[in-house]
Design a protein around this motif. Structure first.
Motif, mmCIF file in Angstrom:
data_model
loop_
_atom_site.group_PDB
_atom_site.id
_atom_site.type_symbol
_atom_site.label_atom_id
_atom_site.label_comp_id
_atom_site.label_asym_id
_atom_site.label_seq_id
_atom_site.Cartn_x
_atom_site.Cartn_y
_atom_site.Cartn_z
ATOM 1 N N ASN A 133 0.859 -1.181 -0.026
ATOM 2 C CA ASN A 133 0.059 -0.091 0.041
ATOM 3 C C ASN A 133 0.916 1.107 0.002
ATOM 4 N N ALA A 134 1.825 1.170 0.940
ATOM 5 C CA ALA A 134 2.485 2.661 1.100
ATOM 6 C C ALA A 134 3.883 2.210 1.073
ATOM 7 N N MET A 135 4.717 3.088 0.415
ATOM 8 C CA MET A 135 6.096 2.906 0.321
ATOM 9 C C MET A 135 6.812 4.485 0.732
ATOM 10 N N GLY A 136 7.933 4.515 1.123
ATOM 11 C CA GLY A 136 8.410 6.062 1.364
ATOM 12 C C GLY A 136 9.779 5.810 1.776
ATOM 13 N N TRP A 137 10.351 7.084 2.227
ATOM 14 C CA TRP A 137 11.723 7.087 2.584
ATOM 15 C C TRP A 137 11.590 7.939 3.825
ATOM 16 N N TYR A 138 12.541 7.876 4.546
ATOM 17 C CA TYR A 138 12.612 8.338 6.114
ATOM 18 C C TYR A 138 14.080 8.653 6.118
ATOM 19 N N ARG A 139 14.683 9.640 6.853
ATOM 20 C CA ARG A 139 16.116 9.934 7.105
ATOM 21 C C ARG A 139 16.223 10.212 8.647
ATOM 22 N N GLN A 140 17.590 10.176 8.777
ATOM 23 C CA GLN A 140 17.878 10.316 10.375
ATOM 24 C C GLN A 140 19.353 10.969 10.066
ATOM 25 N N CYS B 179 14.419 3.155 3.582
ATOM 26 C CA CYS B 179 13.291 2.867 2.672
ATOM 27 C C CYS B 179 12.232 2.180 3.986
ATOM 28 N N HIS B 180 11.105 2.514 3.586
ATOM 29 C CA HIS B 180 9.944 1.856 4.569
ATOM 30 C C HIS B 180 8.905 1.348 3.605
ATOM 31 N N ALA B 181 8.324 0.443 4.102
ATOM 32 C CA ALA B 181 6.912 -0.143 3.462
ATOM 33 C C ALA B 181 5.997 -0.702 4.673
ATOM 34 N N ASP B 182 4.678 -0.196 4.081
ATOM 35 C CA ASP B 182 3.698 -0.249 5.125
ATOM 36 C C ASP B 182 2.275 -0.922 4.370
ATOM 37 N N ARG B 183 1.492 -1.786 5.147
ATOM 38 C CA ARG B 183 0.483 -2.415 4.802
ATOM 39 C C ARG B 183 0.929 -3.343 3.673
ATOM 40 N N VAL B 184 1.669 -4.389 3.803
ATOM 41 C CA VAL B 184 2.061 -5.039 2.630
ATOM 42 C C VAL B 184 0.848 -6.514 2.617
ATOM 43 N N ALA B 185 0.380 -6.616 1.706
ATOM 44 C CA ALA B 185 -0.562 -7.662 1.352
ATOM 45 C C ALA B 185 0.308 -8.935 1.039
ATOM 46 N N MET B 186 0.168 -9.967 1.532
ATOM 47 C CA MET B 186 0.928 -11.296 1.244
ATOM 48 C C MET B 186 0.300 -12.059 0.266
#
Length: 121
Positions: A31-38, A94-101
């Motif tokens: 559903n959602a993919m994105g980028w974070y940084r620290q 890199c981040h991924a959320d709500r991954v349907a398997m």
């Protein structure tokens, strides 16, 4: 689900870099993919996100400079970073959320290993 990020490095101010991330595993859709940084001494922050339908969201600090895109068929997400500034220096995740398997089930909150971006002259 595993996320493998690549593309970080050292670049001069005003330069460009492209980050890529590939998700692997028994994935039907993401559903959602994105980028974070620290950055050192700072909290992790969201940089950009994109839904499966292509809706994007950017941090104010990167609007007009960064572009996020994804390939749903390949389960990949990319971040094109232009006009880079020293304050963009950070480890990017890199981040991924709500991954349907495949076969059913839904997974949440997956992270890649991080890739260093350094903007310096």
């Amino acid at each position: 689900v595993q996320l493998q990020a690549s593309g970080g490095g050292l670049v001069q101010p005003g330069g460009s870099l492209r980050l890529s991330c590939a998700a692997s595993g028994n994935i039907f859709s993401i559903n959602a993919m994105g980028w974070y940084r620290q950055a050192p001494g700072k909290q992790r922050e969201s940089v950009a996100a994109i839904t499966g339908g292509g809706t994007t969201n950017y941090a104010d600090s990167v609007k007009g400079r960064f572009t996020i895109s994804r390939d749903n068929a390949k389960n990949t997400v990319s971040l094109q970073m232009n006009s880079l500034k020293p304050e963009d220096t950070a480890v990017y995740y890199c981040h991924a959320d709500r991954v349907a398997m495949r076969g059913g089930g839904l997974g949440y909150d997956y992270w890649g290993q991080g890739t260093q971006v350094t903007v310096s002259s």
